[in-house]
Design a protein around this motif. Structure first.
Motif, PDB file in Angstrom:
ATOM      1  N   GLY A   1       0.786  -1.232   0.000  1.00  0.00           N
ATOM      2  CA  GLY A   1       0.000   0.000   0.000  1.00  0.00           C
ATOM      3  C   GLY A   1       0.812   1.273   0.000  1.00  0.00           C
ATOM      4  N   TYR A   2       2.068   1.203  -0.439  1.00  0.00           N
ATOM      5  CA  TYR A   2       2.931   2.392  -0.350  1.00  0.00           C
ATOM      6  C   TYR A   2       2.449   3.530  -1.238  1.00  0.00           C
ATOM      7  N   ARG A   3       1.741   3.217  -2.322  1.00  0.00           N
ATOM      8  CA  ARG A   3       1.258   4.267  -3.222  1.00  0.00           C
ATOM      9  C   ARG A   3       0.163   5.117  -2.587  1.00  0.00           C
ATOM     10  N   ASP A   4      -0.477   4.584  -1.563  1.00  0.00           N
ATOM     11  CA  ASP A   4      -1.562   5.308  -0.903  1.00  0.00           C
ATOM     12  C   ASP A   4      -1.092   6.120   0.295  1.00  0.00           C
ATOM     13  N   LEU A   5       0.203   6.107   0.563  1.00  0.00           N
ATOM     14  CA  LEU A   5       0.713   6.851   1.713  1.00  0.00           C
ATOM     15  C   LEU A   5       0.489   8.351   1.541  1.00  0.00           C
TER      16      LEU A   5
ATOM     17  N   PRO B   1       1.437  12.491   2.004  1.00  0.00           N
ATOM     18  CA  PRO B   1       2.699  13.180   1.719  1.00  0.00           C
ATOM     19  C   PRO B   1       3.749  12.938   2.803  1.00  0.00           C
ATOM     20  N   ARG B   2       5.016  13.032   2.418  1.00  0.00           N
ATOM     21  CA  ARG B   2       6.108  12.732   3.342  1.00  0.00           C
ATOM     22  C   ARG B   2       6.075  13.609   4.581  1.00  0.00           C
ATOM     23  N   GLY B   3       5.633  14.854   4.414  1.00  0.00           N
ATOM     24  CA  GLY B   3       5.569  15.745   5.563  1.00  0.00           C
ATOM     25  C   GLY B   3       4.632  15.229   6.638  1.00  0.00           C
ATOM     26  N   ASP B   4       3.500  14.688   6.212  1.00  0.00           N
ATOM     27  CA  ASP B   4       2.543  14.132   7.171  1.00  0.00           C
ATOM     28  C   ASP B   4       3.112  12.887   7.853  1.00  0.00           C
ATOM     29  N   VAL B   5       3.863  12.100   7.083  1.00  0.00           N
ATOM     30  CA  VAL B   5       4.465  10.894   7.657  1.00  0.00           C
ATOM     31  C   VAL B   5       5.525  11.276   8.681  1.00  0.00           C
ATOM     32  N   ARG B   6       6.380  12.228   8.325  1.00  0.00           N
ATOM     33  CA  ARG B   6       7.456  12.641   9.243  1.00  0.00           C
ATOM     34  C   ARG B   6       6.902  13.253  10.521  1.00  0.00           C
ATOM     35  N   ARG B   7       5.694  13.777  10.454  1.00  0.00           N
ATOM     36  CA  ARG B   7       5.118  14.419  11.635  1.00  0.00           C
ATOM     37  C   ARG B   7       4.751  13.414  12.719  1.00  0.00           C
TER      38      ARG B   7
ATOM     39  N   LEU C   1      -9.721   9.825  13.665  1.00  0.00           N
ATOM     40  CA  LEU C   1     -10.423  10.738  14.556  1.00  0.00           C
ATOM     41  C   LEU C   1      -9.764  12.111  14.614  1.00  0.00           C
ATOM     42  N   VAL C   2      -8.473  12.181  14.349  1.00  0.00           N
ATOM     43  CA  VAL C   2      -7.743  13.439  14.509  1.00  0.00           C
ATOM     44  C   VAL C   2      -7.416  14.076  13.168  1.00  0.00           C
ATOM     45  N   GLN C   3      -7.180  13.267  12.145  1.00  0.00           N
ATOM     46  CA  GLN C   3      -6.815  13.792  10.839  1.00  0.00           C
ATOM     47  C   GLN C   3      -8.009  13.768   9.886  1.00  0.00           C
ATOM     48  N   HIS C   4      -7.929  14.614   8.864  1.00  0.00           N
ATOM     49  CA  HIS C   4      -8.912  14.558   7.781  1.00  0.00           C
ATOM     50  C   HIS C   4      -8.192  14.038   6.541  1.00  0.00           C
ATOM     51  N   GLU C   5      -8.274  12.749   6.332  1.00  0.00           N
ATOM     52  CA  GLU C   5      -7.632  12.094   5.202  1.00  0.00           C
ATOM     53  C   GLU C   5      -8.564  11.014   4.668  1.00  0.00           C
ATOM     54  N   PRO C   6      -8.454  10.682   3.370  1.00  0.00           N
ATOM     55  CA  PRO C   6      -9.218   9.543   2.852  1.00  0.00           C
ATOM     56  C   PRO C   6      -8.856   8.269   3.610  1.00  0.00           C
ATOM     57  N   LEU C   7      -9.804   7.358   3.685  1.00  0.00           N
ATOM     58  CA  LEU C   7      -9.581   6.146   4.454  1.00  0.00           C
ATOM     59  C   LEU C   7      -8.427   5.319   3.895  1.00  0.00           C
ATOM     60  N   THR C   8      -8.228   5.341   2.581  1.00  0.00           N
ATOM     61  CA  THR C   8      -7.127   4.581   2.000  1.00  0.00           C
ATOM     62  C   THR C   8      -5.780   5.093   2.506  1.00  0.00           C
ATOM     63  N   ARG C   9      -5.648   6.419   2.610  1.00  0.00           N
ATOM     64  CA  ARG C   9      -4.412   6.985   3.147  1.00  0.00           C
ATOM     65  C   ARG C   9      -4.250   6.657   4.630  1.00  0.00           C
ATOM     66  N   THR C  10      -5.361   6.696   5.343  1.00  0.00           N
ATOM     67  CA  THR C  10      -5.305   6.385   6.773  1.00  0.00           C
ATOM     68  C   THR C  10      -4.814   4.967   7.000  1.00  0.00           C
ATOM     69  N   VAL C  11      -5.351   4.025   6.226  1.00  0.00           N
ATOM     70  CA  VAL C  11      -4.946   2.624   6.380  1.00  0.00           C
ATOM     71  C   VAL C  11      -3.482   2.443   5.967  1.00  0.00           C
TER      72      VAL C  11
ATOM     73  N   LEU D   1      -1.076   4.675   6.075  1.00  0.00           N
ATOM     74  CA  LEU D   1      -0.237   5.240   7.121  1.00  0.00           C
ATOM     75  C   LEU D   1      -0.231   4.343   8.349  1.00  0.00           C
ATOM     76  N   LYS D   2      -1.382   3.754   8.668  1.00  0.00           N
ATOM     77  CA  LYS D   2      -1.455   2.808   9.785  1.00  0.00           C
ATOM     78  C   LYS D   2      -0.510   1.640   9.569  1.00  0.00           C
ATOM     79  N   ASN D   3      -0.487   1.113   8.334  1.00  0.00           N
ATOM     80  CA  ASN D   3       0.403  -0.009   8.036  1.00  0.00           C
ATOM     81  C   ASN D   3       1.867   0.376   8.227  1.00  0.00           C
ATOM     82  N   LEU D   4       2.222   1.585   7.800  1.00  0.00           N
ATOM     83  CA  LEU D   4       3.600   2.037   7.959  1.00  0.00           C
ATOM     84  C   LEU D   4       3.956   2.189   9.432  1.00  0.00           C
ATOM     85  N   LEU D   5       3.085   2.837  10.197  1.00  0.00           N
ATOM     86  CA  LEU D   5       3.356   3.030  11.617  1.00  0.00           C
ATOM     87  C   LEU D   5       3.394   1.687  12.353  1.00  0.00           C
TER      88      LEU D   5
END
Length: 253
Positions: A63-67, A69-75, A167-177, A179-183
């Motif tokens: 799912g790396y294509r759905d991540l 932006p890098r800034g949001d990940v680094r945060r 609950l805290v971010q406003h992102e599409p669910l695909t991006r949320t999932v 990012l969850k996988n990465l974390l």
């Protein structure tokens, strides 16, 4: 470990990979199977975490294509690292006898998280439709707490992270999932490194589980997709609840 125990552990590994791919919560199966093979609870927890880590990496690759932006990940990445380290260290410094006492409650807690997955998912879907402002400090704090949960308990913490992010971010669910996988992979990686260096890993069990979980994730999941994910999740929750109650009863005897 005799051949029968090894065969049962391999079967449990396949089920772990398949359940994680379809419904989540499969690590409870691996943990329980290791204990059934005679491995002490704390060693079983560390070994199961190491064994299922390749599946976390595979989820990120897929799912790396759905991540976002890098800034949001680094945060949020430092918070996940900090929480994962804190939870893992807390587990490592817990005496074996203390862990034996609390492990039934950890299993029951993980089962409860899995049991509430549908309600959490509904909250996530409703929240994803609302435009909210991001709250960096709140997000980082909640992600760090999720990392502590992941490093210490592990099972079901992907569900916790999805709910936290949505609950805290406003992102599409695909991006949320994604990012969850990465974390999840980052938190699991910190746990694996600390467990391998400082913990007691049953490498025979891990050697059986790793290929089995990969097989279950890539092959077994295709077969299990014919069954409802809700049914599979209920099976894991029921199994985890019964297993936790049995461990609790043994502690009381």
């Amino acid at each position: 470990m005799d051949p029968i125990q090894a065969a049962l552990l391999f079967a449990a590994g396949v089920a772990t990979g398949a359940f994680n791919a379809v419904a989540g919560g499969g690590s409870l199966i691996a943990f329980s199977a290791l204990m059934a093979a005679g491995i002490p609870p704390l060693t079983a927890k560390l070994t199961s975490t190491v064994a299922v880590f390749p599946g976390n990496v595979a989820s990120v690759v897929g799912g790396y294509r759905d991540l976002p932006p890098r800034g949001d990940v680094r945060r949020v990445l430092p918070a996940a690292l900090l929480g994962g380290v804190a939870g893992s260290v807390l587990l490592l410094v817990t005496p074996n006898r203390v862990f034996d006492v609390i492990v039934p409650f950890l299993v029951l807690a993980a089962s409860a998280v899995l049991g509430l997955q549908e309600r959490i998912g509904e909250i996530v879907r409703r929240t994803a439709l609302r435009r909210r402002r991001d709250h960096p400090a709140t997000l980082q704090t909640l992600v760090a707490l999720g990392g502590v949960y992941g490093g210490y308990i592990g099972a079901g913490f992907g569900i916790v992270l999805v709910a936290t992010l949505a609950l805290v971010q406003h992102e599409p669910l695909t991006r949320t999932v994604a990012l969850k996988n990465l974390l999840s992979a980052v938190i699991s990686f910190t746990a694996v490194v600390l467990y391998v260096v400082f913990g007691d890993i049953d490498w025979r069990g891990a050697g059986i589980l790793v290929p089995a979980t990969v097989l279950g994730g890539y092959v077994g999941a295709r077969l299990l997709r014919r069954l409802p994910g809700r049914l599979l999740r209920r099976v894991v929750v029921t199994f985890g609840t019964i297993f936790g109650l049995v461990l609790l009863w043994r502690n009381l005897l």
